[in-house]
Write an enzyme that holds these catalytic residues in place. Structure first.
Site, PDB file in Angstrom:
ATOM      1  CB  CYS A 111      -0.923  -0.019   1.214  1.00 32.28           C
ATOM      2  SG  CYS A 111      -1.783  -1.586   1.484  1.00 32.28           S
ATOM      3  CB  ALA A 112       3.727   1.755  -2.206  1.00 33.22           C
ATOM      4  N   PRO A 114       1.887   7.643  -0.735  1.00 32.85           N
ATOM      5  CG  PRO A 114       2.439   9.736   0.143  1.00 32.85           C
ATOM      6  CD  PRO A 114       1.710   8.468   0.479  1.00 32.85           C
ATOM      7  N   GLY A 115       4.604   7.194  -1.278  1.00 32.33           N
ATOM      8  CA  GLY A 115       5.954   6.754  -1.583  1.00 32.33           C
ATOM      9  C   GLY A 115       6.979   6.978  -0.498  1.00 32.33           C
ATOM     10  CE  LYS A 117       4.978   3.803   6.900  1.00 36.54           C
ATOM     11  NZ  LYS A 117       4.148   4.990   6.603  1.00 36.54           N
ATOM     12  CG  ASP A 162      -7.756  -5.988  -5.137  1.00 35.50           C
ATOM     13  OD1 ASP A 162      -8.453  -5.102  -4.606  1.00 35.50           O
ATOM     14  OD2 ASP A 162      -7.664  -7.156  -4.703  1.00 35.50           O
ATOM     15  CB  CYS A 232      -1.385   6.708  10.661  1.00 30.56           C
ATOM     16  SG  CYS A 232      -2.681   6.778   9.409  1.00 30.56           S
TER      17      CYS A 232
END
Length: 455
Positions: A111-112, A114-115, A117, A162, A232
């Site tokens: 679930c990357a 906006p980038g 991690k 997905d 979070c």
């Protein structure tokens, strides 16, 4: 803001006798937000603003005394740093503590977008690792691709799928990071809209979504592979209880991560299996709300075989990339229609496997379009750390660099003595894009879709 924190959430957190409810509420008062960035180790440069204290659990993370206008900074667009919340940088400490940076591996950031991690993993993992960064939402996958492009390495793949698609890659990944969509309570201080959207019903909905995402992804982990699970959220249902659920469903083993007691995060354990988790509260750490836990696969997993896959010959002249890519002969060239990509030769079969079962947005570094006799360079190449820096380049000052990022015309006299053809635009010796010198005029090739509309 403190008067608007959900009472039910604060009450549940306050049930822990060690939880300081008053300090937690105070931390959410206006003016308490903290800005932090993480430097790109592949693009060292002196920044135009002051770095305050280092983030203690991150080798490249720093707090800022003041928040500059990042969109005005050419070094941001060059990929010199990423604006990232400090608590999230703990993932890098996890990688180092587990020794996952010691040898090449296959990694998935499920679930990357906006980038943040993804770029962190790319910086921390062994440089010969391959990272697949996936995002299910198409618009967010575009942002993910932009941020990984700025980071500049060729050992990443961006996909838009997905989580169920990853069942088709059994036993493929040594490491999976799932920063799961959650109810967002950890973002209350940073995003006031998150307060209005929070509810106990949404916590339940998010937990169900997290279970689906994890159940779809789990078959893609190797035996003895690691799962880093994070949210979070402050809600136990989305955090420690999810670790118990994973252990129940997949017989995983909890992994404890060493932490310095002065850092301030809270080491918690789940109710059923005492699985280790790490909670970041804004009144205890210089960062936002965050939870992370690490589990290890113990069951024997079926594995995906690359042996049946064959490398396809690419219709590209042997020296087509000479002068564009440094050490070009060490890379494999991939062709998608007329567009050339490069990747490490040892990643070629893995990327081919991804192509067969996933929808890919990008793979490796996009070098450009091959027009039969010449290359039309891509913006990705300008930001790549694999770029041949013997190419013509012109250094701009801040004002002119901002004009370039606006996609405005540049003074032609800047290019006196530059031969006709492609030329890099640099700021503080970091490339930010291409122009083409045509004798009596200069064409600005900064991509229209990422240009700065208002400066």
């Amino acid at each position: 803001m403190s008067n608007f924190l959900p009472n039910s959430l604060v009450k549940r957190l306050g049930a822990n006798p060690l939880f300081n409810k008053e300090a937690f509420i105070k931390a959410h008062e206006p003016g308490q937000a903290i800005t932090s960035i993480r430097l790109n180790p592949f693009k060292p440069v002196e920044l135009d603003f002051y770095l305050a204290d280092a983030v203690p659990w991150s080798s490249e993370g720093y707090y800022l005394a003041n928040r500059p206008q990042f969109t005005l900074d050419p070094l941001f667009h060059a990929g010199a740093y990423y604006v990232q919340e400090a608590s999230s940088m703990f993932v890098g400490h996890i990688i180092q503590s587990l020794g996952l940076n010691k040898e090449p591996l296959m990694a998935l950031d499920l679930c990357a977008a906006p980038g943040g991690k993804s770029t962190l993993l790319n910086s921390t993992l062994h440089p010969e690792s391959l990272l697949l960064a996936n995002e299910i939402i198409k618009s967010r996958s575009i942002i993910l691709l932009e941020n990984l492009t700025r980071w500049g390495t060729a050992n990443t793949v961006v996909s838009n799928n997905d989580p169920s698609a990853f069942r088709r890659l059994p036993g493929f990944f040594d490491l999976a990071l799932v920063d799961a969509p959650c109810s967002g309570s950890g973002m209350f201080r940073k995003d006031e809209d998150a307060i209005d959207e929070w509810s106990e019903a949404n916590v339940k909905l998010c937990r169900e979504r997290q279970q689906r995402i994890l159940s779809e992804m789990m078959p893609s982990l190797k035996t003895n592979g690691y799962l880093i699970y994070s949210t979070c959220s402050y809600s136990e249902e989305e955090n420690e209880a999810m670790l118990d659920w994973l252990i129940d469903e997949y017989h995983m083993e909890s992994v404890q991560i060493p932490c310095d007691s002065t850092w301030g995060m809270e080491h918690t354990t789940s109710k059923k299996y005492k699985a280790s988790g790490y909670r970041f509260y804004p009144h205890l750490v210089q960062g936002e709300g965050f939870f992370v836990g690490v589990l290890k696969v113990r069951d024997v997993q079926p594995s995906f075989s690359l042996k049946k896959l064959k490398v396809e010959k690419v219709a590209l002249p042997k020296d087509a990339l000479k002068g564009w890519v440094k050490d070009y002969s060490q890379f494999a060239s991939l062709m998608h229609q007329d567009t050339v990509h490069i990747c490490a030769k040892e990643h070629e079969l893995a990327i081919k496997a991804f192509q067969q079962v996933l929808y890919l947005k990008d793979a490796g570094t996009t070098v450009g379009k091959w027009l039969g006799k010449e290359l039309l360079p891509n913006h990705d190449l300008a930001l790549s750390v694999h770029l041949d820096h013997r190419l013509s380049a012109v250094e701009l000052n801040l004002d002119l660099a901002q004009d370039y990022l606006r996609k405005e015309a540049l003074p032609i006299e800047l290019f006196d003595g530059i031969a006709k053809g492609w030329c890099l635009i640099q700021y503080k010796k970091l490339p930010i894009g291409w122009i083409k010198v045509l004798g009596n005029r200069i064409n600005n090739y900064y991509p229209r879709e990422v240009r700065i509309a208002n400066l």
